[in-house]
Each structure stands twice: as structure tokens, then as C-alpha cells.
Write a protein that holds these residues in place. Structure first.
Motif, PDB file in Angstrom:
ATOM      1  N   LEU A  40       0.824  -1.202   0.000  1.00 16.92           N
ATOM      2  CA  LEU A  40       0.000   0.000   0.000  1.00 16.92           C
ATOM      3  C   LEU A  40       0.864   1.260   0.000  1.00 16.92           C
ATOM      4  CD1 LEU A  40      -2.845   1.245   0.175  1.00 16.92           C
ATOM      5  CD2 LEU A  40      -2.632   1.130   2.671  1.00 16.92           C
ATOM      6  N   ILE A  41       1.828   1.326   0.914  1.00 15.92           N
ATOM      7  CA  ILE A  41       2.730   2.476   0.988  1.00 15.92           C
ATOM      8  C   ILE A  41       4.159   1.939   1.070  1.00 15.92           C
ATOM      9  CG2 ILE A  41       3.301   4.626   2.209  1.00 15.92           C
ATOM     10  CD1 ILE A  41       0.537   4.509   3.508  1.00 15.92           C
ATOM     11  N   PRO A  42       4.744   1.571  -0.076  1.00 14.03           N
ATOM     12  CA  PRO A  42       6.106   1.026  -0.048  1.00 14.03           C
ATOM     13  C   PRO A  42       7.118   2.110   0.270  1.00 14.03           C
ATOM     14  CG  PRO A  42       5.386   1.302  -2.301  1.00 14.03           C
ATOM     15  CD  PRO A  42       4.199   1.639  -1.437  1.00 14.03           C
ATOM     16  N   GLY A  43       8.232   1.690   0.856  1.00 13.45           N
ATOM     17  CA  GLY A  43       9.257   2.646   1.224  1.00 13.45           C
ATOM     18  C   GLY A  43      10.124   3.098   0.068  1.00 13.45           C
ATOM     19  N   GLY A  44      10.132   2.337  -1.021  1.00 11.69           N
ATOM     20  CA  GLY A  44      10.954   2.691  -2.168  1.00 11.69           C
ATOM     21  C   GLY A  44      10.119   3.276  -3.283  1.00 11.69           C
ATOM     22  N   ARG A  45      10.248   2.694  -4.491  1.00  8.71           N
ATOM     23  CA  ARG A  45       9.472   3.176  -5.626  1.00  8.71           C
ATOM     24  C   ARG A  45       7.992   2.863  -5.413  1.00  8.71           C
ATOM     25  NH1 ARG A  45      13.927   0.741  -8.707  1.00  8.71           N
ATOM     26  NH2 ARG A  45      15.188   2.399  -9.624  1.00  8.71           N
ATOM     27  N   GLU A  62      -1.990 -14.204 -23.653  1.00 10.68           N
ATOM     28  CA  GLU A  62      -2.783 -15.429 -23.792  1.00 10.68           C
ATOM     29  C   GLU A  62      -2.222 -16.596 -23.004  1.00 10.68           C
ATOM     30  OE1 GLU A  62      -3.036 -16.295 -27.936  1.00 10.68           O
ATOM     31  OE2 GLU A  62      -4.275 -14.538 -28.402  1.00 10.68           O
ATOM     32  N   ARG A  63      -0.917 -16.657 -22.858  1.00  7.13           N
ATOM     33  CA  ARG A  63      -0.277 -17.836 -22.283  1.00  7.13           C
ATOM     34  C   ARG A  63       0.440 -17.576 -20.970  1.00  7.13           C
ATOM     35  NH1 ARG A  63       4.686 -18.813 -21.740  1.00  7.13           N
ATOM     36  NH2 ARG A  63       5.295 -17.131 -23.151  1.00  7.13           N
ATOM     37  N   VAL A  64       1.141 -16.468 -20.864  1.00  5.17           N
ATOM     38  CA  VAL A  64       2.029 -16.234 -19.743  1.00  5.17           C
ATOM     39  C   VAL A  64       1.240 -16.212 -18.431  1.00  5.17           C
ATOM     40  CG1 VAL A  64       1.888 -13.693 -19.783  1.00  5.17           C
ATOM     41  CG2 VAL A  64       4.002 -14.806 -19.057  1.00  5.17           C
ATOM     42  N   ARG A  65       1.818 -16.790 -17.384  1.00  2.64           N
ATOM     43  CA  ARG A  65       1.160 -16.819 -16.088  1.00  2.64           C
ATOM     44  C   ARG A  65       1.373 -15.492 -15.374  1.00  2.64           C
ATOM     45  NH1 ARG A  65       0.783 -22.631 -13.333  1.00  2.64           N
ATOM     46  NH2 ARG A  65      -1.146 -21.590 -12.748  1.00  2.64           N
ATOM     47  N   ILE A  66       0.461 -15.145 -14.466  1.00  2.00           N
ATOM     48  CA  ILE A  66       0.508 -13.848 -13.791  1.00  2.00           C
ATOM     49  C   ILE A  66       0.625 -14.092 -12.290  1.00  2.00           C
ATOM     50  CG2 ILE A  66      -0.684 -12.616 -15.625  1.00  2.00           C
ATOM     51  CD1 ILE A  66      -3.254 -12.801 -13.962  1.00  2.00           C
ATOM     52  N   GLY A  67       1.671 -13.488 -11.694  1.00  2.00           N
ATOM     53  CA  GLY A  67       1.982 -13.822 -10.317  1.00  2.00           C
ATOM     54  C   GLY A  67       2.066 -12.632  -9.385  1.00  2.00           C
ATOM     55  N   PHE A  68       1.591 -12.848  -8.159  1.00  2.00           N
ATOM     56  CA  PHE A  68       1.785 -11.886  -7.083  1.00  2.00           C
ATOM     57  C   PHE A  68       3.143 -12.163  -6.445  1.00  2.00           C
ATOM     58  CE2 PHE A  68      -2.847 -12.068  -7.323  1.00  2.00           C
ATOM     59  CZ  PHE A  68      -3.218 -10.729  -7.160  1.00  2.00           C
ATOM     60  N   GLY A  69       3.978 -11.141  -6.406  1.00  2.00           N
ATOM     61  CA  GLY A  69       5.305 -11.384  -5.862  1.00  2.00           C
ATOM     62  C   GLY A  69       5.708 -10.438  -4.738  1.00  2.00           C
ATOM     63  N   VAL A  70       5.026 -10.447  -3.590  1.00  2.00           N
ATOM     64  CA  VAL A  70       3.931 -11.304  -3.142  1.00  2.00           C
ATOM     65  C   VAL A  70       2.800 -10.431  -2.628  1.00  2.00           C
ATOM     66  CG1 VAL A  70       5.351 -13.302  -2.496  1.00  2.00           C
ATOM     67  CG2 VAL A  70       5.000 -11.489  -0.826  1.00  2.00           C
ATOM     68  N   MET A  71       1.566 -10.983  -2.582  1.00  4.09           N
ATOM     69  CA  MET A  71       0.437 -10.259  -2.012  1.00  4.09           C
ATOM     70  C   MET A  71       0.561 -10.206  -0.486  1.00  4.09           C
ATOM     71  SD  MET A  71      -3.671 -11.091  -2.079  1.00  4.09           S
ATOM     72  CE  MET A  71      -4.172 -10.283  -3.602  1.00  4.09           C
ATOM     73  N   VAL A  72       0.461  -9.007   0.053  1.00  3.33           N
ATOM     74  CA  VAL A  72       0.503  -8.828   1.512  1.00  3.33           C
ATOM     75  C   VAL A  72      -0.940  -8.915   2.016  1.00  3.33           C
ATOM     76  CG1 VAL A  72       1.341  -7.388   3.410  1.00  3.33           C
ATOM     77  CG2 VAL A  72       2.530  -7.358   1.209  1.00  3.33           C
ATOM     78  N   HIS A 107       9.649  -1.853   4.212  1.00  4.32           N
ATOM     79  CA  HIS A 107       8.781  -0.757   3.787  1.00  4.32           C
ATOM     80  C   HIS A 107       8.194   0.027   4.964  1.00  4.32           C
ATOM     81  CE1 HIS A 107       9.114  -1.971  -0.348  1.00  4.32           C
ATOM     82  NE2 HIS A 107       8.718  -3.193  -0.045  1.00  4.32           N
ATOM     83  N   GLY A 108       8.634  -0.280   6.178  1.00  4.56           N
ATOM     84  CA  GLY A 108       8.143   0.463   7.327  1.00  4.56           C
ATOM     85  C   GLY A 108       6.722   0.075   7.716  1.00  4.56           C
ATOM     86  N   ASP A 109       6.133   0.873   8.598  1.00  7.75           N
ATOM     87  CA  ASP A 109       4.815   0.523   9.125  1.00  7.75           C
ATOM     88  C   ASP A 109       3.723   1.506   8.717  1.00  7.75           C
ATOM     89  OD1 ASP A 109       5.500   2.703  10.657  1.00  7.75           O
ATOM     90  OD2 ASP A 109       5.046   1.757  12.589  1.00  7.75           O
ATOM     91  N   ALA A 110       4.020   2.426   7.794  1.00 10.09           N
ATOM     92  CA  ALA A 110       3.028   3.437   7.417  1.00 10.09           C
ATOM     93  C   ALA A 110       1.763   2.799   6.856  1.00 10.09           C
ATOM     94  CB  ALA A 110       3.624   4.418   6.403  1.00 10.09           C
ATOM     95  N   GLY A 235      18.729  -3.028   2.370  1.00 13.38           N
ATOM     96  CA  GLY A 235      17.498  -2.636   3.048  1.00 13.38           C
ATOM     97  C   GLY A 235      16.582  -3.802   3.340  1.00 13.38           C
ATOM     98  N   TYR A 236      16.857  -4.979   2.733  1.00 13.40           N
ATOM     99  CA  TYR A 236      16.048  -6.169   2.989  1.00 13.40           C
ATOM    100  C   TYR A 236      16.686  -7.082   4.041  1.00 13.40           C
ATOM    101  CZ  TYR A 236      13.257  -4.827  -1.015  1.00 13.40           C
ATOM    102  OH  TYR A 236      12.428  -4.138  -1.873  1.00 13.40           O
ATOM    103  N   GLY A 237      17.608  -6.513   4.810  1.00 12.41           N
ATOM    104  CA  GLY A 237      18.162  -7.262   5.933  1.00 12.41           C
ATOM    105  C   GLY A 237      19.411  -8.051   5.625  1.00 12.41           C
ATOM    106  N   MET A 238      19.969  -7.877   4.428  1.00 17.28           N
ATOM    107  CA  MET A 238      21.190  -8.584   4.067  1.00 17.28           C
ATOM    108  C   MET A 238      22.403  -7.697   4.305  1.00 17.28           C
ATOM    109  SD  MET A 238      20.244 -10.418   0.443  1.00 17.28           S
ATOM    110  CE  MET A 238      19.454  -8.976  -0.268  1.00 17.28           C
ATOM    111  N   SER A 239      23.549  -8.329   4.538  1.00 14.58           N
ATOM    112  CA  SER A 239      24.793  -7.580   4.512  1.00 14.58           C
ATOM    113  C   SER A 239      25.129  -7.270   3.053  1.00 14.58           C
ATOM    114  CB  SER A 239      25.927  -8.396   5.137  1.00 14.58           C
ATOM    115  OG  SER A 239      26.242  -9.510   4.308  1.00 14.58           O
ATOM    116  N   GLU A 240      26.022  -6.313   2.841  1.00 15.92           N
ATOM    117  CA  GLU A 240      26.402  -5.997   1.464  1.00 15.92           C
ATOM    118  C   GLU A 240      27.085  -7.188   0.795  1.00 15.92           C
ATOM    119  OE1 GLU A 240      28.774  -2.500  -1.011  1.00 15.92           O
ATOM    120  OE2 GLU A 240      27.914  -2.066   0.962  1.00 15.92           O
ATOM    121  N   GLU A 241      27.831  -7.957   1.587  1.00 15.45           N
ATOM    122  CA  GLU A 241      28.469  -9.155   1.027  1.00 15.45           C
ATOM    123  C   GLU A 241      27.423 -10.170   0.570  1.00 15.45           C
ATOM    124  OE1 GLU A 241      31.387 -12.852   2.417  1.00 15.45           O
ATOM    125  OE2 GLU A 241      31.155 -11.096   3.711  1.00 15.45           O
ATOM    126  N   GLN A 242      26.405 -10.403   1.393  1.00 13.57           N
ATOM    127  CA  GLN A 242      25.329 -11.316   0.996  1.00 13.57           C
ATOM    128  C   GLN A 242      24.597 -10.799  -0.231  1.00 13.57           C
ATOM    129  OE1 GLN A 242      23.318 -11.164   4.818  1.00 13.57           O
ATOM    130  NE2 GLN A 242      23.744 -13.344   5.187  1.00 13.57           N
TER     131      GLN A 242
END
Length: 297
Positions: A40-45, A62-72, A107-110, A235-242
Motif C-alpha cells: 500500500l505504501i512502499p518505502g521505495g518506488r 494469452e499464455r504467460v502466467r501472472i503472479g503476485f510477488g507477493v500479495m501482503v 517498507h516500514g509501518d506506514a 534494506g532487505y536485511g542482508m549484509s552488502e556481502e550477501q
């Protein structure tokens, strides 16, 4: 052949083409699926509404599948979420892939404050939604808020992919057909897959399949672009090395090799999240990558 999908650009990322054109381009390139993020209110774009974007993609293809990546799902009343998914199944001809997540801290708690849902309750509310979501989608009676609810028209329940890191594996085994692991390298997925198999056996459930989301840049990249992307992923909890280890970059041949490494540890679908700005070209190159992958599923 290992399935390859692609994330559609978030709103405003590629002003030269909209979701319909990007979805058609992915289908023409031979990719298996197109995906959108959800918040609803993402922290980035900013994100456009995921259900409307996927409806647009479904109408243009017609063919390609449509996916939520991911629905909150915990941001929505669960009956409305089920109605949206069932409607998309009818509009698309049963092409939905239902990724579900609880929404992490990136994305915070807004958004949670905006809908009156305590951020700390998102996990419990996600599980409660998953308890009734399949029945609601199918048009079967389900108890919601103490009342029996039956939605119509019912629809085919799509595959449910539970998004999150290794901490979500119990939720995957309980509710999911697949684990949707994002930003993971082969070693991390292999380790988690062992735990997933043990949990599935413990609960008498079949081993869930594994879909992996990876940040990808195919071809020659501008100087510093991969470094900037690695820093953004922290920002997703990884180190820069990861984060650097999780990036997949290089020629189509090199990217195909990296995708094959993921397939070798049990990943049957790879969702590419391109970070270079030439998104239509990236989709074309991903089509070439998919053709280079070894057969077998």
C-alpha cells in the motif's frame, strides 16, 4: 526446462512502456510468467495496485502466467483478497500464481497504520488469512470474523507460494505449495531446502517446490550499477556481502550458468528482478537465457 519469469517494472520505472506492453514482451520472449510486487505504501518506488496491474497483463496476453510477488494479505480484508484472486482466475483463464507474504520491515509501518492493522500482528493475521483463503477462492463456506461467508463465483484455487526467508519455512509447509525465496544464493537455498524437507516429513506433508527470486542484470552493465544495486538490497536485511553474492550478472551464457546452479539445488522456477533501466531489452535477454537452460523440471 527450468521456468523463468520476470518482474514487471514498478510504477514509473520505465515510462516508455506500460504493464500491458511489458507483459506481451515477456510472453513473446518465451518466459513463463510475469510478476508484480504488492504494497500500500512502499518505502521505495511506488507500486500501482497489484491486482489491477495483473488484470491488465492478463488481458494483454494469452499464455504467460501472472503472479503476485507477493500479495501482503494482512493489509486487506481476507474476503476481498479472495474475491480479487478468484476474479483474476476467471479473467486470466486460471493463470494466477498466488504469492503470499506477511510484509517485512523494509517498507516500514506506514501502510499498516493506514489500514489500522498493528505491524506486530502481521504474521498472525497472515496465517489467519491463509487458513480460509483457499475455501473462499473456491466458493466454499468459510468462517470469517465469526460469520460464515461463501463467495461467488468460485474459482480454481491457484498455486500458493509463501514468500519469505528461512524463518517462514513452517508457514510454507503448513499452507504453501511452494516456497518463494527471494535474494538467495544456491548455498543458502540448499541449506534451507534440507530444513524444508525435514519439516514436511515431520508434518506428513509433501515437499513444497521452490521458486527463487533473483536480482538480475544481463549483458554489459554501466559502471557502478551492480554496486548500487547490492547496496540497495541491504534494506532487505542482508549484509552488502550477501547482497553481492545474490546478484546474478553477466552475459546470457553466464546468467544461464547461475540459473542452472539454482536448479541444481531444487529450484524449479526463477523469477528475475532486472535492475538495469533497459527493461524491455532485459526481458529479451532473459528469453535467451531461458533457451540456454538444460531441460528437465
Amino acid at each position: 526446462m527450468t521456468k523463468v519469469g520476470v518482474h514487471l517494472p514498478a510504477f514509473g520505472v520505465d515510462p516508455s512502456a506500460g504493464p500491458a506492453e511489458h507483459a506481451r514482451h515477456a510472453e513473446d520472449a518465451g518466459l513463463e510468467s510475469v510478476w508484480v510486487g504488492d504494497h500500500l505504501i512502499p518505502g521505495g518506488r511506488p507500486f500501482a495496485d497489484s491486482t489491477l496491474v495483473l488484470a491488465t497483463a492478463a488481458a494483454a496476453t494469452e499464455r504467460v502466467r501472472i503472479g503476485f510477488g507477493v500479495m501482503v494479505v494482512a493489509l486487506r480484508p481476507v474476503a476481498w483478497a479472495a474475491k480479487q484472486v478468484a476474479t483474476l482466475q476467471h479473467l486470466s483463464g486460471d493463470r494466477v500464481l498466488l504469492g503470499v507474504g506477511s510484509g517485512g520491515p523494509a517498507h516500514g509501518d506506514a501502510a499498516w497504520r493506514a489500514v489500522g492493522v498493528p505491524f506486530g500482528e502481521r504474521g498472525r493475521r497472515t496465517d489467519a488469512a491463509l487458513d480460509v483463503l483457499p475455501a473462499l477462492i473456491a466458493g466454499k463456506p468459510a468462517t470469517v470474523g465469526g460469520e460464515e461467508v461463501t463467495l461467488a463465483p468460485g474459482a480454481t484455487v491457484p498455486p500458493v507460494l509463501i514468500g519469505g526467508g528461512p524463518a517462514t519455512l513452517r508457514r510454507v509447509v503448513r499452507y504453501g505449495d511452494e516456497w518463494y525465496a527471494a535474494f538467495s544464493d544456491p548455498a543458502g537455498i540448499a541449506e534451507a531446502a534440507g530444513r524444508l524437507a525435514a519439516l514436511a516429513e515431520e508434518h506428513g506433508r509433501p515437499m513444497p517446490r521452490i521458486t527463487a527470486g533473483v536480482s538480475v542484470g544481463v549483458g554489459d552493465l554501466p559502471a557502478g550499477l551492480a554496486d548500487a544495486q547490492a547496496r540497495s538490497l541491504t534494506g532487505y536485511g542482508m549484509s552488502e556481502e550477501q547482497a553481492r553474492r545474490s546478484l546474478v550478472t553477466g552475459s546470457p551464457e553466464r546468467v544461464a550458468e547461475r540459473f542452472a546452479e539454482l536448479a541444481a539445488v531444487g529450484v524449479h522456477r526463477i523469477i528475475a528482478m532486472p535492475f538495469p533501466p533497459d527493461r524491455l531489452r532485459q526481458t529479451e535477454l532473459l528469453g535467451a537465457v531461458a533457451e540456454l537452460l538444460p531441460s528437465g523440471d
